[in-house]
Design a protein around this motif. Structure first.
Motif, PDB file in Angstrom:
ATOM      1  N   TYR A 154       0.808  -1.219   0.000  1.00 50.83           N
ATOM      2  CA  TYR A 154       0.000   0.000   0.000  1.00 50.83           C
ATOM      3  C   TYR A 154       0.843   1.271   0.000  1.00 50.83           C
ATOM      4  CZ  TYR A 154      -4.333  -2.576   0.315  1.00 50.83           C
ATOM      5  OH  TYR A 154      -5.404  -3.398   0.022  1.00 50.83           O
ATOM      6  N   TYR A 227      -9.567  -2.845   3.752  1.00 50.94           N
ATOM      7  CA  TYR A 227      -8.913  -2.267   2.576  1.00 50.94           C
ATOM      8  C   TYR A 227      -9.378  -2.959   1.298  1.00 50.94           C
ATOM      9  CZ  TYR A 227      -5.443   0.573   5.130  1.00 50.94           C
ATOM     10  OH  TYR A 227      -4.812   1.517   5.897  1.00 50.94           O
ATOM     11  N   GLN A 228      -9.687  -4.246   1.389  1.00 51.36           N
ATOM     12  CA  GLN A 228     -10.120  -5.008   0.229  1.00 51.36           C
ATOM     13  C   GLN A 228     -11.614  -4.841  -0.067  1.00 51.36           C
ATOM     14  OE1 GLN A 228      -8.225  -7.274  -1.934  1.00 51.36           O
ATOM     15  NE2 GLN A 228      -6.727  -5.923  -1.077  1.00 51.36           N
ATOM     16  N   TYR A 419      -3.297   6.069   3.636  1.00 52.42           N
ATOM     17  CA  TYR A 419      -3.861   4.788   3.234  1.00 52.42           C
ATOM     18  C   TYR A 419      -5.394   4.844   3.222  1.00 52.42           C
ATOM     19  CZ  TYR A 419       0.923   3.441   4.433  1.00 52.42           C
ATOM     20  OH  TYR A 419       2.292   3.368   4.512  1.00 52.42           O
ATOM     21  N   ASP A 420      -5.985   5.541   4.197  1.00 52.60           N
ATOM     22  CA  ASP A 420      -7.444   5.679   4.244  1.00 52.60           C
ATOM     23  C   ASP A 420      -7.970   6.429   3.029  1.00 52.60           C
ATOM     24  OD1 ASP A 420      -7.774   4.299   6.619  1.00 52.60           O
ATOM     25  OD2 ASP A 420      -7.887   6.100   7.870  1.00 52.60           O
ATOM     26  N   LYS A 422      -6.612   6.794   0.148  1.00 53.08           N
ATOM     27  CA  LYS A 422      -6.429   6.011  -1.073  1.00 53.08           C
ATOM     28  C   LYS A 422      -7.489   4.937  -1.217  1.00 53.08           C
ATOM     29  CE  LYS A 422      -1.992   4.863  -0.673  1.00 53.08           C
ATOM     30  NZ  LYS A 422      -0.700   4.267  -1.135  1.00 53.08           N
ATOM     31  N   ARG A 423      -7.725   4.179  -0.146  1.00 57.05           N
ATOM     32  CA  ARG A 423      -8.639   3.047  -0.267  1.00 57.05           C
ATOM     33  C   ARG A 423     -10.087   3.501  -0.448  1.00 57.05           C
ATOM     34  NH1 ARG A 423     -11.515   2.212   4.279  1.00 57.05           N
ATOM     35  NH2 ARG A 423     -10.786   3.196   6.202  1.00 57.05           N
ATOM     36  N   THR A 424     -10.429   4.724  -0.003  1.00 57.87           N
ATOM     37  CA  THR A 424     -11.797   5.231  -0.166  1.00 57.87           C
ATOM     38  C   THR A 424     -11.960   6.055  -1.436  1.00 57.87           C
ATOM     39  OG1 THR A 424     -11.283   7.184   1.189  1.00 57.87           O
ATOM     40  CG2 THR A 424     -12.213   5.251   2.323  1.00 57.87           C
TER      41      THR A 424
END
Length: 464
Positions: A154, A227-228, A419-420, A422-424
């Motif tokens: 990530y 995340y997935q 990371y939050d 990006k994943r959203t």
């Protein structure tokens, strides 16, 4: 109180020898005195088990700070305030492949993977040790490898999948697809969960937080599933952690940022008070960078969000002093990490509050908004602990927006924000509004230039 040292000379992905000295006068992660060279690292009998295990966890510890730099310094939480080039690049959003923080993160991730691979390759040679003890060490290697690869995938995107300690093989290994790395992460966490104990010692809570347990593996899987976008699995795994009650929310949020191995900690990496990588003293130490040198400071937009009645006591994450307010310095300081003499310089990897937030988001994504098994109930557990007004939302959009802000209140400067976002799918929208220098290429960090020079089979991320 013990006063012992252990030095490990191990190899990063390019397998250049790097000496890292570890020291402490606290009774944490401290084996008997021993010097180990990577080519002489021994795993043959019972006396070798603890030194190798300590080496594994020390390797994880070595990229604790760098993960927070990536997670919270890359996005909108900080602005540059000092003279160090690496931090100025993060603060001004002009990151380059020569940034040594990227090479620190990369190198120490692969040091962890190397030691985990060494354990796999040599555990069968160990004599006079029970199979249960062997399984426990392999399970810890599984856990640490999973966490290392999770951060690698990530942070950098596609990364080399290193499965051996063979130097010649690893000098020329190319990058594997992120999806393949993440499949390995899941496999390794699941293998760890099967063999790790629920606790290492019923009478030693600290021991149970500094070495991986089943709850640490469950927490890793809960984050992985979130995340997935595997909402049902994320909800279940977070619920398993919450319901087994081996951790409990501290009565005060302030205890979370002022206490090592507090009641809600699931897994954290510990630092002594003489180690060169201690977060209070080194050039990558969190207290030194955030408080001592003030190389970065909380951004004005972050401060505006945190100083809010809904944050409650979580405003203790930062403090203000007019004495610092001059020039571009807004006077605010991150106070989450103390000096070596204070009781809050450890880095928490997993804690119970995150499990409530993971479950809240997973429930909201499944349309479970209200009631005792809804997202609102989980958010308000943390609002109540923070002595903040209770949240109120009735639809999915408001729930997800509230949870994103709640993660800012609760988890800031623990390495989650980049990371939050990006994943959203919210990274570019948030960061374009934050900085005119933001570029979509910063959704991943660059492959360190030193690694590109050493391994000609590595391809750089787009735009660097």
């Amino acid at each position: 109180m013990l006063n012992r040292k252990v030095s490990f000379l191990y190899k990063v992905l390019s397998f250049t020898a790097v000496l890292v000295s570890f020291g402490s006068c606290r009774e944490i992660l401290e084996p008997p005195p021993v010097d180990l060279l990577v080519d002489d690292l021994v795993l043959r009998g019972p006396d070798d088990m603890d030194p190798v295990r300590i080496g594994l966890y020390n390797a994880v510890r070595s990229f604790g700070s760098a993960t927070i730099f990536a997670g919270d310094f890359t996005p909108d939480y900080i602005q540059n305030n000092g003279t160090f080039t690496d931090y100025n690049e993060l603060g001004t959003k002009q990151i380059t492949a020569a940034n040594t923080l990227a090479s620190t993160l990369w190198g120490n991730i692969y040091s962890t993977i190397y030691i985990a691979n060494f354990i796999d390759e040599n555990i069968g040679k160990v004599s006079r040790v029970s199979q249960d003890e062997k399984d426990a060490l392999v399970a810890q290697a599984n856990f640490c490898r999973a966490y290392a690869y999770f951060i690698a995938a990530y942070s950098f995107g596609d990364v080399p999948k290193v499965t051996t300690t063979d130097v010649q093989t690893n000098r020329a290994i190319a990058r594997a697809p992120q999806s393949e790395i993440l499949a390995l992460v899941r496999e390794q966490y699941e293998a760890a969960l099967e063999k790790l104990p629920e606790r290492w010692d019923a009478d030693n809570a600290t021991l149970n937080k500094q070495f991986a347990t089943k709850n640490a593996a469950r927490a890793g899987l809960a984050r992985y599933y979130l995340y997935q976008g595997e909402w049902a699995n994320a909800e279940k795994m977070a619920t398993d952690v919450i319901n087994n009650k081996l951790q409990a929310l501290d009565s005060s949020y302030v205890a979370v940022i002022s206490t090592e191995f507090d009641a809600e900690s699931i897994f954290e990496v510990a630092y002594g008070n003489t180690s060169s990588d201690d977060p209070g003293t080194s050039s990558t130490g969190l207290n030194n960078i955030l408080v001592g040198r003030r190389e970065v400071i909380p951004s004005n937009s972050y401060v505006a969000q945190l100083i809010n009645v809904h944050a409650g006591t979580r405003t203790a994450t930062i403090s203000f002093s007019s004495a610092n307010q001059q020039g571009r310095d807004n006077g605010w300081t991150v106070t989450k990490y103390g000096t070596p003499d204070q009781g809050n310089n450890n880095i928490t990897i997993f804690r119970l509050a995150e499990m409530y937030l993971i479950r809240a988001e997973a429930r909201a994504q499944q349309g479970k908004i209200s009631g005792s098994s809804g997202a609102l109930a989980d958010v308000n557990v943390l609002r109540k602990r923070a002595k903040a007004p209770l949240a109120s939302f009735t639809n999915q959009a408001l729930a997800l927006s509230t949870i994103e802000t709640e993660r800012l209140y609760e988890l800031s400067f623990e390495g989650h924000r980049w990371y939050d976002l990006k994943r959203t799918g919210r990274l570019n929208a948030v960061m374009t509004a934050f900085s005119q220098n933001w570029n979509e290429k910063y959704k991943v960090w660059p492959i360190p230039v030193t690694e590109m020079q050493t391994n000609r089979n590595l391809k750089q991320n787009d735009g660097y």
